[in-house]
Design an enzyme around this catalytic site. Structure first.
Site, PDB file in Angstrom:
ATOM      1  N   GLU A 226      -7.272   2.857  -3.381  1.00  9.53           N
ATOM      2  CA  GLU A 226      -5.940   3.327  -2.975  1.00  9.53           C
ATOM      3  C   GLU A 226      -4.948   2.387  -3.627  1.00  9.53           C
ATOM      4  O   GLU A 226      -4.841   1.227  -3.246  1.00  9.53           O
ATOM      5  CB  GLU A 226      -5.819   3.328  -1.443  1.00  9.53           C
ATOM      6  CG  GLU A 226      -4.661   4.165  -0.934  1.00  9.53           C
ATOM      7  CD  GLU A 226      -3.361   3.381  -0.873  1.00  9.53           C
ATOM      8  OE1 GLU A 226      -2.563   3.495  -1.845  1.00  9.53           O
ATOM      9  OE2 GLU A 226      -3.142   2.661   0.092  1.00  9.53           O
ATOM     10  N   CYS A 260       2.832   1.667   0.383  1.00  5.44           N
ATOM     11  CA  CYS A 260       2.399   2.561  -0.685  1.00  5.44           C
ATOM     12  C   CYS A 260       2.912   3.980  -0.451  1.00  5.44           C
ATOM     13  O   CYS A 260       3.203   4.705  -1.403  1.00  5.44           O
ATOM     14  CB  CYS A 260       0.877   2.558  -0.801  1.00  5.44           C
ATOM     15  SG  CYS A 260       0.021   2.989   0.726  1.00  5.44           S
TER      16      CYS A 260
END
Length: 450
Positions: A226, A260
């Protein structure tokens, strides 16, 4: 190795780094424990995971303060992070057994089914921005699936990492089920190459992900990555402006913009752009900026001064290319004012790159087609938010985005029951939900004939 409070620059703790022999010993203990842990029942695992949830809630203030002091997260948001971790524990304690039960398949054999079995020792390389949540969303499903985990956390939040290891021991998990490795990034390659480690999960930057994936690939080991995002917030002309402003402010400025899944590119239909910006700027001005330990603070300090400098550089380059500074823009060491840039074009750094801090890049569009093109003009593919009262139109647009998530009239967020992950340089694989718990399982075919 030491941790520093980014708010006042004071040293918090020092940690003696594990040498290679100590790392090898910890990995050996984890491997031996896996042999026993994999044989435990789901009921047994769930009991321990629920104890973790209980301890998280009863010690929330202690854990929250540690995160706030180590990386500058506003204290109220730190407590929310702890609560979310407890929620995750409850989710998997309830659903893991069903998610991993044998799946029977109708074939021409007497019996055939798919079973999900643990891989072994899973290494997690985790970032500093959500010191507890990032780790918990890896270790909780891993343990419920029968795996064990070892953690290489960001050096700047090593105190949080130590508390996490203590948390699982206090909850009754045997030593070796969850182990913190006190090492820097240079040690990761050798750890991945150790035959005891069977898989790796990483949340972090593209360079870190590339390095980990390359090493794991050379060893033929499973990875989940990720790697951040450059999420767009698309506001169509029929959006409910007041609700949308509130959502977009939270999407960008929560966790001081260091997320993020933050909405980093605000795309406004030209017909409502002026009205929206008046409301948006006013709302951002109202955010309380200050001491992260103050209960009323919404935006604290960035985690490190060098990260604030990088954000400032992206802003200055974009200003030179024609962007307009509407609000903020000033930096004082690791403090960075809530900032808004308008007139942003797709060639500017604040549009193309991930701005990991409290800066919003604003662009306008005229047609749905143009909006889609702007969203997709990115190497990242983590998520996108669409704001409109025309839900039918919004759902038709969903398939035109390659991102891992599309949220309509809501900011992109993670939920234990929904898969989380991206495409492009946002990474691959999924965390959370039944998809996440199966990532580190051997999907085994079993065939029986009479």
């Amino acid at each position: 190795m030491k941790t520093i409070n980014p708010y006042n620059g004071k040293k918090l703790e020092e940690f003696k780094e594990d040498n290679s022999a100590q790392v090898d010993k910890k990995l050996f203990v984890a491997q031996q424990q896996f042999k026993e842990w994999r044989q435990t029942s789901y009921e047994h695992r769930a009991k321990h995971i629920l104890k973790v949830a209980s301890l998280l809630r009863s010690n929330s203030d202690k854990y929250a303060l540690k995160m706030t002091q180590e990386m500058g997260k506003p204290i109220s948001q730190s407590r929310s992070e702890i609560e979310k971790c407890a929620w995750l524990c409850e989710y998997y304690s309830e659903h893991a057994e069903r998610q991993l039960q044998n799946e029977y398949v109708d074939t021409d054999h007497f019996k055939s089914y798919v079973s999900y079995e643990p891989l072994g020792v899973v290494l997690a390389v985790m970032p500093w921005n959500y010191p507890f949540w990032q780790v918990m969303r890896f270790i909780v499903p891993a343990l419920m699936a029968g795996n064990v985990g070892v953690l290489k956390h960001a050096s700047s939040v090593m105190g949080s990492a130590q508390l996490l290891e203590e948390l699982f021991l206090d909850a009754g998990f045997p030593k070796g089920c969850f182990t913190n490795l006190i090492v820097g990034s240079k040690a990761v390659e050798d750890i991945i190459k150790n035959p005891i480690v069977k898989a790796v999960t990483l949340t972090g930057s593209k360079p870190a992900g590339s390095a980990v994936a390359s090493t794991a690939g050379s060893e033929i080991k499973k990875t989940v990555l990720e790697l951040g995002g450059n999420n767009a917030l698309v506001v169509f002309s029929d959006a409910d402006l007041d609700k949308t402003v509130e959502t977009c402010v939270a999407a960008r400025y929560q966790n001081t913009g260091q997320s993020c899944i933050a909405g980093k590119r605000l795309l406004l239909h030209k017909d409502i752009a002026n009205e929206f910006m008046k409301k948006f700027i006013a709302a951002v001005k109202d955010l309380k900026v200050g001491d992260p330990e103050d209960e009323d603070t919404y935006i604290g300090v960035m985690s490190r001064e060098d990260l604030a400098e990088e954000l400032e550089e992206l802003m200055n380059k974009s200003l030179k290319m024609g962007a307009k500074l509407e609000l903020g823009g000033k930096r004082d060491k690791a403090f960075y004012e809530p900032t808004i840039l308008t007139g942003v074009t797709r060639e500017m750094p604040v549009f193309k790159e991930e701005t990991f801090g409290p800066l919003m890049a604003v662009t306008t569009f005229e047609t749905d087609e143009e909006a889609v093109e702007l969203v997709n003009d990115s190497e990242f593919g983590l998520g996108v938010s669409l704001f409109t009262q025309d839900l039918e139109k919004a759902e038709k647009l969903v398939s035109r985005f390659d991102d891992g998530a599309v949220f309509i009239n809501a900011k992109v967020a993670s939920h234990p029951a929904l898969p989380f992950g991206g495409t492009g340089i946002s990474g691959y694989g999924r965390e959370l939900s039944h998809f996440g718990i199966r990532e580190f399982c051997n999907v085994k075919t079993v065939v029986i004939d009479s």
